[in-house]
Scaffold this motif. Structure first.
Motif, PDB file in Angstrom:
ATOM      1  N   MET A  14       0.830  -1.213   0.000  1.00 49.30           N
ATOM      2  CA  MET A  14       0.000   0.000   0.000  1.00 49.30           C
ATOM      3  C   MET A  14       0.860   1.257   0.000  1.00 49.30           C
ATOM      4  O   MET A  14       0.479   2.284  -0.544  1.00 49.30           O
ATOM      5  CB  MET A  14      -0.916   0.007   1.223  1.00 49.30           C
ATOM      6  N   MET A  15       2.022   1.181   0.635  1.00 48.83           N
ATOM      7  CA  MET A  15       2.910   2.346   0.718  1.00 48.83           C
ATOM      8  C   MET A  15       3.648   2.610  -0.602  1.00 48.83           C
ATOM      9  O   MET A  15       4.237   3.676  -0.776  1.00 48.83           O
ATOM     10  CB  MET A  15       3.956   2.133   1.813  1.00 48.83           C
ATOM     11  N   THR A  16       3.651   1.619  -1.506  1.00 52.81           N
ATOM     12  CA  THR A  16       4.487   1.702  -2.704  1.00 52.81           C
ATOM     13  C   THR A  16       4.349   3.012  -3.483  1.00 52.81           C
ATOM     14  O   THR A  16       5.361   3.643  -3.792  1.00 52.81           O
ATOM     15  CB  THR A  16       4.250   0.481  -3.605  1.00 52.81           C
TER      16      THR A  16
ATOM     17  N   ASN B 211      -6.316   0.758   9.342  1.00 51.47           N
ATOM     18  CA  ASN B 211      -4.990   0.719   8.757  1.00 51.47           C
ATOM     19  C   ASN B 211      -4.737   1.900   7.828  1.00 51.47           C
ATOM     20  O   ASN B 211      -3.623   2.402   7.732  1.00 51.47           O
ATOM     21  CB  ASN B 211      -4.823  -0.592   7.993  1.00 51.47           C
ATOM     22  N   HIS B 212      -5.785   2.362   7.157  1.00 53.77           N
ATOM     23  CA  HIS B 212      -5.607   3.448   6.192  1.00 53.77           C
ATOM     24  C   HIS B 212      -5.047   4.712   6.850  1.00 53.77           C
ATOM     25  O   HIS B 212      -4.303   5.458   6.221  1.00 53.77           O
ATOM     26  CB  HIS B 212      -6.929   3.746   5.477  1.00 53.77           C
ATOM     27  N   PHE B 213      -5.399   4.935   8.093  1.00 49.74           N
ATOM     28  CA  PHE B 213      -4.857   6.094   8.804  1.00 49.74           C
ATOM     29  C   PHE B 213      -3.348   5.945   8.975  1.00 49.74           C
ATOM     30  O   PHE B 213      -2.590   6.889   8.763  1.00 49.74           O
ATOM     31  CB  PHE B 213      -5.539   6.234  10.174  1.00 49.74           C
ATOM     32  N   VAL B 214      -2.927   4.725   9.346  1.00 49.14           N
ATOM     33  CA  VAL B 214      -1.498   4.488   9.561  1.00 49.14           C
ATOM     34  C   VAL B 214      -0.733   4.648   8.254  1.00 49.14           C
ATOM     35  O   VAL B 214       0.362   5.233   8.219  1.00 49.14           O
ATOM     36  CB  VAL B 214      -1.267   3.087  10.166  1.00 49.14           C
ATOM     37  N   VAL B 215      -1.305   4.141   7.153  1.00 53.42           N
ATOM     38  CA  VAL B 215      -0.646   4.276   5.851  1.00 53.42           C
ATOM     39  C   VAL B 215      -0.466   5.757   5.518  1.00 53.42           C
ATOM     40  O   VAL B 215       0.608   6.198   5.087  1.00 53.42           O
ATOM     41  CB  VAL B 215      -1.452   3.562   4.745  1.00 53.42           C
TER      42      VAL B 215
END
Lengths: 272, 251
Positions: free
Chosen positions: A40-42, A75-79
């Protein structure tokens, strides 16, 4: 004006959101959602590390391949936040990322489970199911649309919020000090979380017992008298120690070793 | 017949992807069952069996590392068998329960197989090319898809009785052993995290986290809240010291 400082555009965030559609497809017992997180971070990492040397890219990838387990939505917040942190920290402060992830996954997973799985979904699903039991297809359509909207609206919002608020906070002036305190704060919370997870994510129970005189001696209750979860501590401690000694080279061996050990010990009736 | 089973199998594959991805929750009984009914030309049975199972399994969720009974395959197979045998709800529910319990083992197996991706990812990371990692996600998607599609297709095609006899052949100790091992393996991930975070000056927080959980029985959320308070205290004190020395941060 502030927008000039920001590297990631809405389009990049959108790419990351859609990558979330495969977030858990490599989820496993050893590191849970680590690969999905890096994937996701890519889009963010590619842009941030565009002109950086290869070693930094390698380090960035390995950094995000650490154990990570969070709620699918939260998780989206952390990303988002980690993208902001990757963008603003220099190479010496990157350990912050690991701490922030470890510190956030505990509370966020708890909130996410409580909010989405135990509140929104059961309410909407029981309404939908009640309508469906009458043979009305609207029940199914209602559930799909209402939960989909809430869940995916939240995901997009969290991703945006994490990135933008993260950037605001760091760019608000005393950037380096904010980062230094965030590191301390996140590491402390992260260690608490790991301490808790030693008792909850790992589980070992000795079922072996032997007759002694008239009674039966259960090994597990003997161990529990010393302290409950003693074996968990020893196992995690052993893993930590051997990873430290070999500088992470023994992880694959550890994995197959533990699998073989688990199956063997359960076969002979020692663990269960 | 085989075409219909194939269609349901493909649907099951997509439901599996939903469970490990976007979570539109069409992997849950109501939607999974409804579409299965639709594919088999019996929407009503789909709705009723799906709705019944939905209410029955409302509280079944994966929390943390726990793998619950797989309601997805349960609902799909249950609905399909009910729809193919004349639409009796109780037939569907009876077929759904053992399938969900068995597939719980299947998911544990799936998450165990996926462990190989970790070492692979580390190797790919050496190249320093972020895009290279994407292939793992693709393999993960394919693996997940077939892990759901094949069991559902086979179960519906040959019937659940044949599955039971096949299962009797697999020795139980393999399944139990795998289960035991899967609960030990997260220790590696925790060991790695500790390797990064644990320093000579902060071990006491790890001890506290463990103590709160182990002796007071607090869950992850409760421990996190306490941790936030204590971390806040730590930072405030540190900042006070810094302020008196060189002017710290206004918190």
């Amino acid at each position: 004006m502030e927008n000039q400082k920001r590297l990631l555009t809405k389009k990049d965030l959108l790419k990351m959101y859609f990558r979330g559609y495969c977030f858990q497809s490599t989820q496993n017992f050893e590191r849970m959602q680590a690969i999905g997180f890096l994937s996701m971070m890519t889009p963010a990492l590619e842009k941030i590390y565009q002109d950086r040397p290869k070693e930094e890219k390698v380090r960035a990838m390995k950094r995000h391949l650490q154990f990570y387990n969070n709620h699918n939505t939260m998780n989206h917040f952390v990303v988002g936040l980690c993208s902001a942190l990757e963008e603003t920290t220099d190479e010496d402060h990157k350990e912050l990322l690991t701490s922030v992830k470890a510190g956030l996954m505990g509370p966020l997973a708890g909130v996410g489970d409580a909010l989405y799985f135990n509140t929104f979904y059961p309410i909407l699903a029981s309404i939908g199911a009640t309508i469906a039991l009458e043979g009305n297809v609207l029940g199914a359509i209602f559930l799909f649309l209402s939960f989909g909207l809430i869940n995916h609206g939240s995901k997009w919002l969290f991703l945006k919020l994490g990135y933008e608020k993260g950037m605001d906070m760091i760019l608000s002036g005393q950037g380096n000090k904010v980062i230094s305190y965030m590191t301390t704060f996140a590491t402390i919370v992260g260690l608490f979380v790991v301490g808790q997870m030693i008792t909850s994510t790992v589980s070992l129970k000795v079922i072996f017992e032997f007759a002694s005189g008239e009674g039966v001696i259960q090994i597990q209750s003997l161990l529990d008298k010393i302290t409950p979860k003693l074996l968990n501590v020893l196992l995690v401690g052993f893993c930590w120690w051997s990873i430290k000694k070999t500088d992470g080279k023994c992880i694959t061996k550890l994995l197959y070793g533990l699998m073989a050990l688990g199956i063997l010990l359960s076969y002979i009736g020692f663990l269960g | 017949m085989i075409l219909k089973c194939l269609l349901v199998g493909i649907w099951a594959g997509f439901c599996g992807l939903d469970a490990f991805g976007p979570q539109f929750q069409f992997r849950k009984p109501l939607l999974a069952g409804t579409v299965t009914g639709l594919l088999l030309g019996d929407l009503r049975t789909g709705l009723v069996v799906g709705g019944t199972l939905e209410l029955m399994w409302l509280g079944v969720n994966a929390v943390g590392a726990y793998t619950p009974p797989d309601v997805t395959t349960g609902a799909i197979v249950g609905t399909a068998i009910a729809a193919l045998t004349g639409g009796d709800v109780s037939v569907g529910v009876t077929a759904a329960i053992p399938v969900a319990t068995l597939m719980q083992q299947g998911i544990i197996l799936l998450k165990t197989i996926r462990n190989v991706f970790n070492g692979w990812a580390e190797k790919l990371a050496e190249a320093g090319d972020f895009r290279k990692l994407d292939q793992l996600q693709v393999y993960g998607v394919l693996l997940t898809f077939f892990m759901y599609a094949i069991p559902c297709f086979v179960t519906i095609y040959v019937g659940s009785a044949a599955i039971q006899s096949l299962l009797d052949v697999i020795p139980a100790w393999i399944l139990t052993g795998l289960n035991v091992a899967s609960k030990m393996i997260p220790a590696i991930g925790l060991g790695m995290l500790l390797n990064y975070m644990l320093k000579k000056s902060n071990w006491q927080y790890l001890v506290l986290g463990f103590a709160f959980a182990n002796y007071l029985g607090l869950n992850l959320f409760a421990v996190s809240i306490i941790a936030i308070g204590i971390a806040g205290m730590h930072c405030c004190l540190e900042n006070k010291e810094a302020q008196s020395e060189e002017g710290g941060l206004d918190l």
